[in-house]
Every structure is written in C-alpha cells, then in structure tokens.
Write a protein that holds these residues in place. Structure first.
Motif, PDB file in Angstrom:
ATOM      1  N   PHE A 113     -31.770  34.892  52.051  1.00  0.00           N
ATOM      2  CA  PHE A 113     -30.317  34.839  51.863  1.00  0.00           C
ATOM      3  C   PHE A 113     -29.936  35.257  50.448  1.00  0.00           C
ATOM      4  O   PHE A 113     -28.987  36.026  50.241  1.00  0.00           O
ATOM      5  N   LEU A 114     -30.670  34.768  49.448  1.00  0.00           N
ATOM      6  CA  LEU A 114     -30.342  35.096  48.062  1.00  0.00           C
ATOM      7  C   LEU A 114     -30.613  36.558  47.748  1.00  0.00           C
ATOM      8  O   LEU A 114     -29.932  37.148  46.892  1.00  0.00           O
ATOM      9  N   LEU A 115     -31.574  37.174  48.426  1.00  0.00           N
ATOM     10  CA  LEU A 115     -31.795  38.616  48.280  1.00  0.00           C
ATOM     11  C   LEU A 115     -30.563  39.384  48.752  1.00  0.00           C
ATOM     12  O   LEU A 115     -30.080  40.300  48.073  1.00  0.00           O
ATOM     13  N   ASP A 116     -30.040  39.007  49.910  1.00  0.00           N
ATOM     14  CA  ASP A 116     -28.829  39.657  50.422  1.00  0.00           C
ATOM     15  C   ASP A 116     -27.622  39.385  49.528  1.00  0.00           C
ATOM     16  O   ASP A 116     -26.781  40.267  49.319  1.00  0.00           O
ATOM     17  N   PHE A 117     -27.541  38.169  49.008  1.00  0.00           N
ATOM     18  CA  PHE A 117     -26.432  37.793  48.122  1.00  0.00           C
ATOM     19  C   PHE A 117     -26.433  38.668  46.871  1.00  0.00           C
ATOM     20  O   PHE A 117     -25.380  39.049  46.356  1.00  0.00           O
ATOM     21  N   TRP A 118     -27.631  39.012  46.396  1.00  0.00           N
ATOM     22  CA  TRP A 118     -27.757  39.875  45.218  1.00  0.00           C
ATOM     23  C   TRP A 118     -27.514  41.340  45.573  1.00  0.00           C
ATOM     24  O   TRP A 118     -26.758  42.035  44.887  1.00  0.00           O
ATOM     25  N   LEU A 160     -47.227  42.154  37.600  1.00  0.00           N
ATOM     26  CA  LEU A 160     -46.030  42.492  38.361  1.00  0.00           C
ATOM     27  C   LEU A 160     -44.795  42.489  37.455  1.00  0.00           C
ATOM     28  O   LEU A 160     -44.760  41.835  36.418  1.00  0.00           O
ATOM     29  N   THR A 161     -43.780  43.229  37.879  1.00  0.00           N
ATOM     30  CA  THR A 161     -42.570  43.414  37.088  1.00  0.00           C
ATOM     31  C   THR A 161     -41.401  42.667  37.722  1.00  0.00           C
ATOM     32  O   THR A 161     -41.179  42.780  38.933  1.00  0.00           O
ATOM     33  N   LEU A 162     -40.658  41.942  36.918  1.00  0.00           N
ATOM     34  CA  LEU A 162     -39.471  41.245  37.404  1.00  0.00           C
ATOM     35  C   LEU A 162     -38.303  42.221  37.520  1.00  0.00           C
ATOM     36  O   LEU A 162     -37.921  42.856  36.548  1.00  0.00           O
ATOM     37  N   ILE A 163     -37.750  42.322  38.722  1.00  0.00           N
ATOM     38  CA  ILE A 163     -36.544  43.116  38.948  1.00  0.00           C
ATOM     39  C   ILE A 163     -35.312  42.237  38.785  1.00  0.00           C
ATOM     40  O   ILE A 163     -34.358  42.594  38.098  1.00  0.00           O
ATOM     41  N   GLN A 164     -35.337  41.065  39.458  1.00  0.00           N
ATOM     42  CA  GLN A 164     -34.192  40.167  39.391  1.00  0.00           C
ATOM     43  C   GLN A 164     -34.617  38.750  39.714  1.00  0.00           C
ATOM     44  O   GLN A 164     -35.329  38.524  40.696  1.00  0.00           O
ATOM     45  N   ASP A 165     -34.197  37.817  38.884  1.00  0.00           N
ATOM     46  CA  ASP A 165     -34.312  36.408  39.223  1.00  0.00           C
ATOM     47  C   ASP A 165     -33.133  36.096  40.141  1.00  0.00           C
ATOM     48  O   ASP A 165     -31.987  36.015  39.696  1.00  0.00           O
ATOM     49  N   LEU A 166     -33.408  35.957  41.433  1.00  0.00           N
ATOM     50  CA  LEU A 166     -32.338  35.795  42.420  1.00  0.00           C
ATOM     51  C   LEU A 166     -31.619  34.465  42.276  1.00  0.00           C
ATOM     52  O   LEU A 166     -30.426  34.360  42.558  1.00  0.00           O
ATOM     53  N   GLY A 167     -32.334  33.453  41.833  1.00  0.00           N
ATOM     54  CA  GLY A 167     -31.693  32.166  41.586  1.00  0.00           C
ATOM     55  C   GLY A 167     -30.751  32.231  40.403  1.00  0.00           C
ATOM     56  O   GLY A 167     -29.647  31.666  40.429  1.00  0.00           O
ATOM     57  N   GLU A 168     -31.178  32.906  39.355  1.00  0.00           N
ATOM     58  CA  GLU A 168     -30.322  33.063  38.186  1.00  0.00           C
ATOM     59  C   GLU A 168     -29.045  33.806  38.560  1.00  0.00           C
ATOM     60  O   GLU A 168     -27.950  33.453  38.101  1.00  0.00           O
ATOM     61  N   HIS A 169     -29.160  34.827  39.410  1.00  0.00           N
ATOM     62  CA  HIS A 169     -27.972  35.561  39.864  1.00  0.00           C
ATOM     63  C   HIS A 169     -27.032  34.629  40.621  1.00  0.00           C
ATOM     64  O   HIS A 169     -25.808  34.654  40.400  1.00  0.00           O
ATOM     65  N   GLU A 171     -26.761  31.356  40.347  1.00  0.00           N
ATOM     66  CA  GLU A 171     -26.151  30.413  39.405  1.00  0.00           C
ATOM     67  C   GLU A 171     -25.057  31.081  38.573  1.00  0.00           C
ATOM     68  O   GLU A 171     -23.989  30.501  38.354  1.00  0.00           O
ATOM     69  N   ASN A 172     -25.327  32.298  38.114  1.00  0.00           N
ATOM     70  CA  ASN A 172     -24.338  33.001  37.288  1.00  0.00           C
ATOM     71  C   ASN A 172     -23.075  33.336  38.078  1.00  0.00           C
ATOM     72  O   ASN A 172     -21.965  33.283  37.537  1.00  0.00           O
ATOM     73  N   GLU A 173     -23.253  33.681  39.344  1.00  0.00           N
ATOM     74  CA  GLU A 173     -22.116  34.090  40.171  1.00  0.00           C
ATOM     75  C   GLU A 173     -21.320  32.893  40.687  1.00  0.00           C
ATOM     76  O   GLU A 173     -20.104  32.976  40.863  1.00  0.00           O
ATOM     77  N   THR A 174     -22.003  31.783  40.956  1.00  0.00           N
ATOM     78  CA  THR A 174     -21.339  30.660  41.632  1.00  0.00           C
ATOM     79  C   THR A 174     -21.172  29.421  40.754  1.00  0.00           C
ATOM     80  O   THR A 174     -20.292  28.598  41.015  1.00  0.00           O
TER      81      THR A 174
END
Length: 262
Positions: A113-118, A160-169, A171-174
């Motif tokens: 769900f958080l992947l789609d949210f991002w 491995l390379t971090l593309i996006q912390d989905l939880g951080e996104h 939290e920042n959005e909501t």
C-alpha cells in the motif's frame, strides 16, 4: 473449568517474538486459556486470516478492512510507529525505473500500500515472501524491491541502494505514524479484552526478563546478529505496542480512510 486452546499466529520476526515471549515461554498464563503457536510470514498470515483457522493472528493493517466482521483489532501487540516503514531499494546505482517490475512482500501488505501511496501510478509488481525477495534483490543486478523487517538494517552492507523510505514519505505527507502490523482476535470468542491484557502482560514480562526474551528471538530471527535483533526490537516495539492510544488509533483510522479512497 477446562482450559481452551487458542490457535495463535505471529511472524518469526524479533518484535513479534519479543512481545509474545511471556506467552510463548509459559511465563504469562491464564487459568482458562492456553495458546498453540504457529509462525508465518506476514503475507502468508494475511492469506490465512480469512479461513478462520487462527483465533489470534498478526496481519498487515492493510489486510484488516476485509476482516472486520470476523475479527476485533486489538489495541496491543501490533507494530505501529515512526521511522520504521518499508524501504524501496535497488541493486545498483541507477535511478528508480517505473517501467521495470518491483518486488513486494505481498499484495495485502502495508508495504505494498505504501509503495502505491508513494508512486501514485500503476506499477508492475511481483509478490514474494520477504526473505526470498531480499535474496533476489541482493543477488540480481538491477532488481527493485520493497524491504521490510530486519533487512532494513543490513541493506547497505549488502550493497543495495535506497530509492525511497516509504514510511518517511507517509509520515511527511500525512503527519501520522505508520500502521504496519495488527493483532486480531476472533470476535465470536468474546475474549478480545482478555487477550489484549495478556499481550500487555507478556510484553511487560519481556521487558523485565530481556535476556530470556532475546534468547527466544534468536531461535526464530532471519538475521542472528545480536545488534540487528536488538535494533529491530528497539524500532518496532514501542509505546504503541503496549496500547495504540489516541494518537495510534487516529493513525490507524486515517490509514483505513486512505486505503478506502485509493
């Protein structure tokens, strides 16, 4: 009165084992109840929950709305917090490619769900158990995938390379904490308050008998490194594990509203 045996399902991850250590080790008991535990990967538990084979079960918050009529959502024992969300990673230094498949740990997981949210756009996905997913992500160049659990602590060491912390996104959005995993109890049992109290007692036992609880965690953890196990517990076991409270309940209800809207 004869005791009732309840079928319990949690993941083998350190946070679940730690919270339930008092129950699993028989240190926290109830005269009329005992537990028969099963350990399943989160998506396997999501898929098992609708069958009703488990009386108490840990699932993804994202999977709960379809189970409301059968299960109560308990205020204790789950995983909700800040700075603890899933990570979108890539094997290699190239940027994220939205036209290439993304490995995720299950269609019903909060991570998905958080992947789609991002992304805010359709993505090609392939669903794998989280440990199998990580092995492929680590070994196949160019692979993109969403990582959960203790692997968030080891990905840099694995190149491995971090593309996006989905939880951080999220939290920042909501502004809300991240609802990850929920503990459910079958409504027909009429035991939800009792089970919630036992879980709180089990967590309190683990906190006061930490060495014994950690020893149990080592029996089940995917990564046996003590530092990783303790970091995992430190991140996912928090004040919301004892009780969601007003803030936690607000985060959960907002999450469900976003899920319904999406």
């Amino acid at each position: 009165m004869d005791s009732m045996t309840l079928a319990l399902c949690i993941s083998p991850c350190p946070n679940d084992v730690y919270i339930f250590a008092g129950i699993l080790l028989g240190k926290v008991t109830h005269l009329e109840l005992c537990f028969s535990p099963t350990f399943l990967d989160v998506q396997a538990a999501n898929e098992a929950a609708p069958t009703g084979q488990f009386d108490v079960i840990k699932i993804s918050y994202a999977a709960y709305p379809a189970l409301r009529e059968t299960y109560d959502l308990l205020p204790s024992g789950g995983a909700l917090g800040r700075g603890c969300g899933p990570l979108l990673l890539k094997n290699g230094d190239a940027p994220f490619d939205p036209t290439t498949e993304v490995l995720t740990p299950g269609a019903q997981t909060t991570a998905n769900f958080l992947l789609d949210f991002w992304a805010q756009a359709p993505l090609e996905k392939r669903y794998l158990p989280f440990d199998t997913l990580y092995d492929e992500l680590r070994t196949v160049p160019g692979t993109q995938g969403v990582v959960i659990h203790e692997k968030r602590f080891t990905y840099e060491a694995d190149g491995l390379t971090l593309i996006q912390d989905l939880g951080e996104h999220w939290e920042n959005e909501t502004g809300y904490a991240i609802p990850l995993g929920a503990i459910l109890c079958r409504r027909a049992l009429n035991l939800s308050n009792t089970i919630a109290a036992l879980i709180r007692e089990s967590l309190a036992w683990a906190d006061t008998h930490r060495d014994e609880a950690l020893a149990l965690c080592r029996q089940y953890a995917q990564d046996l490194t003590d530092g990783v196990i303790e970091a995992h517990i430190g991140l996912y076991v928090n004040e919301y594990s004892e009780d969601l409270g007003k803030e936690g309940r607000a985060a959960v209800e907002f999450f469900f509203s976003q899920q319904a809207a999406g």
